[in-house]
Scaffold this active site. Structure first.
Site, PDB file in Angstrom:
ATOM      1  N   HIS A 168       1.994   8.901   7.573  1.00  0.00           N
ATOM      2  CA  HIS A 168       2.107   8.795   6.106  1.00  0.00           C
ATOM      3  C   HIS A 168       3.525   8.365   5.778  1.00  0.00           C
ATOM      4  O   HIS A 168       4.482   8.937   6.324  1.00  0.00           O
ATOM      5  CB  HIS A 168       1.812  10.133   5.426  1.00  0.00           C
TER       6      HIS A 168
ATOM      7  N   ARG B 250       2.912  -0.549  -5.608  1.00  0.00           N
ATOM      8  CA  ARG B 250       2.331   0.764  -5.898  1.00  0.00           C
ATOM      9  C   ARG B 250       3.394   1.871  -5.801  1.00  0.00           C
ATOM     10  O   ARG B 250       3.969   2.079  -4.741  1.00  0.00           O
ATOM     11  CB  ARG B 250       1.245   1.015  -4.851  1.00  0.00           C
TER      12      ARG B 250
ATOM     13  N   PRO C 118      -7.048   2.942   2.130  1.00  0.00           N
ATOM     14  CA  PRO C 118      -7.126   2.538   0.729  1.00  0.00           C
ATOM     15  C   PRO C 118      -5.782   2.536   0.000  1.00  0.00           C
ATOM     16  O   PRO C 118      -4.965   3.434   0.193  1.00  0.00           O
ATOM     17  CB  PRO C 118      -8.074   3.576   0.110  1.00  0.00           C
ATOM     18  N   ASN C 119      -5.618   1.491  -0.803  1.00  0.00           N
ATOM     19  CA  ASN C 119      -4.472   1.292  -1.694  1.00  0.00           C
ATOM     20  C   ASN C 119      -3.179   0.900  -0.979  1.00  0.00           C
ATOM     21  O   ASN C 119      -2.182   0.592  -1.628  1.00  0.00           O
ATOM     22  CB  ASN C 119      -4.226   2.540  -2.573  1.00  0.00           C
TER      23      ASN C 119
ATOM     24  N   TYR D 203       6.552   5.165  -2.294  1.00  0.00           N
ATOM     25  CA  TYR D 203       6.164   4.451  -1.067  1.00  0.00           C
ATOM     26  C   TYR D 203       7.127   3.324  -0.659  1.00  0.00           C
ATOM     27  O   TYR D 203       6.912   2.703   0.378  1.00  0.00           O
ATOM     28  CB  TYR D 203       4.755   3.875  -1.238  1.00  0.00           C
TER      29      TYR D 203
ATOM     30  N   ALA E  98      -5.671   8.332   1.087  1.00  0.00           N
ATOM     31  CA  ALA E  98      -6.284   9.541   0.522  1.00  0.00           C
ATOM     32  C   ALA E  98      -7.475  10.040   1.339  1.00  0.00           C
ATOM     33  O   ALA E  98      -7.820  11.224   1.260  1.00  0.00           O
ATOM     34  CB  ALA E  98      -6.705   9.273  -0.921  1.00  0.00           C
TER      35      ALA E  98
ATOM     36  N   ASN F 229      -2.885   5.172   9.061  1.00  0.00           N
ATOM     37  CA  ASN F 229      -2.558   5.732   7.750  1.00  0.00           C
ATOM     38  C   ASN F 229      -3.856   5.670   6.952  1.00  0.00           C
ATOM     39  O   ASN F 229      -4.231   4.613   6.433  1.00  0.00           O
ATOM     40  CB  ASN F 229      -1.455   4.937   7.053  1.00  0.00           C
TER      41      ASN F 229
ATOM     42  N   GLU G 108      -1.626   9.932  13.393  1.00  0.00           N
ATOM     43  CA  GLU G 108      -1.724   9.942  11.931  1.00  0.00           C
ATOM     44  C   GLU G 108      -0.336   9.694  11.351  1.00  0.00           C
ATOM     45  O   GLU G 108       0.630  10.343  11.774  1.00  0.00           O
ATOM     46  CB  GLU G 108      -2.240  11.319  11.486  1.00  0.00           C
TER      47      GLU G 108
ATOM     48  N   ARG H 193       4.414  17.099  -1.714  1.00  0.00           N
ATOM     49  CA  ARG H 193       3.802  16.502  -2.897  1.00  0.00           C
ATOM     50  C   ARG H 193       2.682  17.406  -3.441  1.00  0.00           C
ATOM     51  O   ARG H 193       2.786  18.617  -3.377  1.00  0.00           O
ATOM     52  CB  ARG H 193       3.310  15.091  -2.541  1.00  0.00           C
TER      53      ARG H 193
HETATM   54  C1  DQA Z   1      -0.223   8.287   2.086  1.00  0.00           C
HETATM   55  C2  DQA Z   1      -0.298   9.687   1.473  1.00  0.00           C
HETATM   56  C3  DQA Z   1      -1.675   9.935   0.867  1.00  0.00           C
HETATM   57  O1  DQA Z   1      -1.719  11.231   0.291  1.00  0.00           O
HETATM   58  C4  DQA Z   1      -1.968   8.921  -0.213  1.00  0.00           C
HETATM   59  O2  DQA Z   1      -3.271   9.116  -0.729  1.00  0.00           O
HETATM   60  C5  DQA Z   1      -1.774   7.525   0.247  1.00  0.00           C
HETATM   61  C6  DQA Z   1      -0.613   7.214   1.092  1.00  0.00           C
HETATM   62  C7  DQA Z   1       1.193   7.960   2.583  1.00  0.00           C
HETATM   63  O3  DQA Z   1       1.329   6.999   3.344  1.00  0.00           O
HETATM   64  O4  DQA Z   1       2.158   8.628   2.214  1.00  0.00           O
HETATM   65  O5  DQA Z   1      -2.512   6.623  -0.125  1.00  0.00           O
HETATM   66  O6  DQA Z   1      -1.104   8.241   3.195  1.00  0.00           O
END
Ligand code: DQA
Length: 146
Positions: free
Chosen positions: A99, A17, A9-10, A22, A76, A73, A97, A106
């Site tokens: 990020h 964003r 998501p996102n 990011y 959240a 990735n 995994e 954070r």
């Molecule tokens: C993320 C870190 C997560 O905490 C966050 O909710 C994201 C992006 C990252 O790539 O740093 O959406 O996965």
């Protein structure tokens, strides 16, 4: 070797964003760059993005029959999705995994990953490079098993 990159998501809004967190690159440009590098290494890579938990789970299930490894990735969902955790545990191929941000520096809630215990490993904090680093981790892992 064939790998699948799943972004949750996102992450479709990368570039727009929170660029201070990011980076300025869009997901498309990150994917294109990775595709070019993978091709030059003679590797196959596909990409999938979904804002929904079910979409990610369905893709993890189908990946088990088509790919040697997954780079995930989960956004959240990382921090609370037991359903995604169970899907990773259910498939036999390794899942790395990733990020973009350093989740450990954070908010408190980002320090906990419910998927980490069932993933092969975690790479975080190196911006867009985490995807290539994860692909290399899979290559080394799978190579060791051959
Ligand atoms: C993320 C870190 C997560 O905490 C966050 O909710 C994201 C992006 C990252 O790539 O740093 O959406 O996965």
């Amino acid at each position: 070797m064939k790998f699948l990159v799943i972004n949750g998501p996102n992450l479709n809004l990368l570039g727009e964003r929170e660029p201070d967190v990011y980076g300025d690159d869009s997901l498309q440009s990150i994917n294109d760059e990775l595709l070019g590098t993978m091709k030059s290494m003679g590797l196959d890579i596909s990409f999938f993005q979904s804002n929904s938990e079910g979409g990610i789970i369905d893709r993890l299930h189908s990946a088990r029959l088509k790919y040697d490894g997954v780079i995930l990735n989960a956004g959240a969902y990382t921090h609370y999705s037991y359903a995604i955790r169970d899907a990773i545990a259910a498939i036999k191929i390794p899942v790395v995994e990733v990020h973009l941000s350093n989740v450990n520096s954070r908010d408190e809630f980002r320090k906990n990953s419910v998927i980490a215990p069932v993933c092969a490993g975690t790479i975080a904090g190196f911006g867009k490079h985490v995807y290539l680093l994860a692909a290399n981790a899979l290559i080394y892992m799978l190579g060791d098993n051959q």
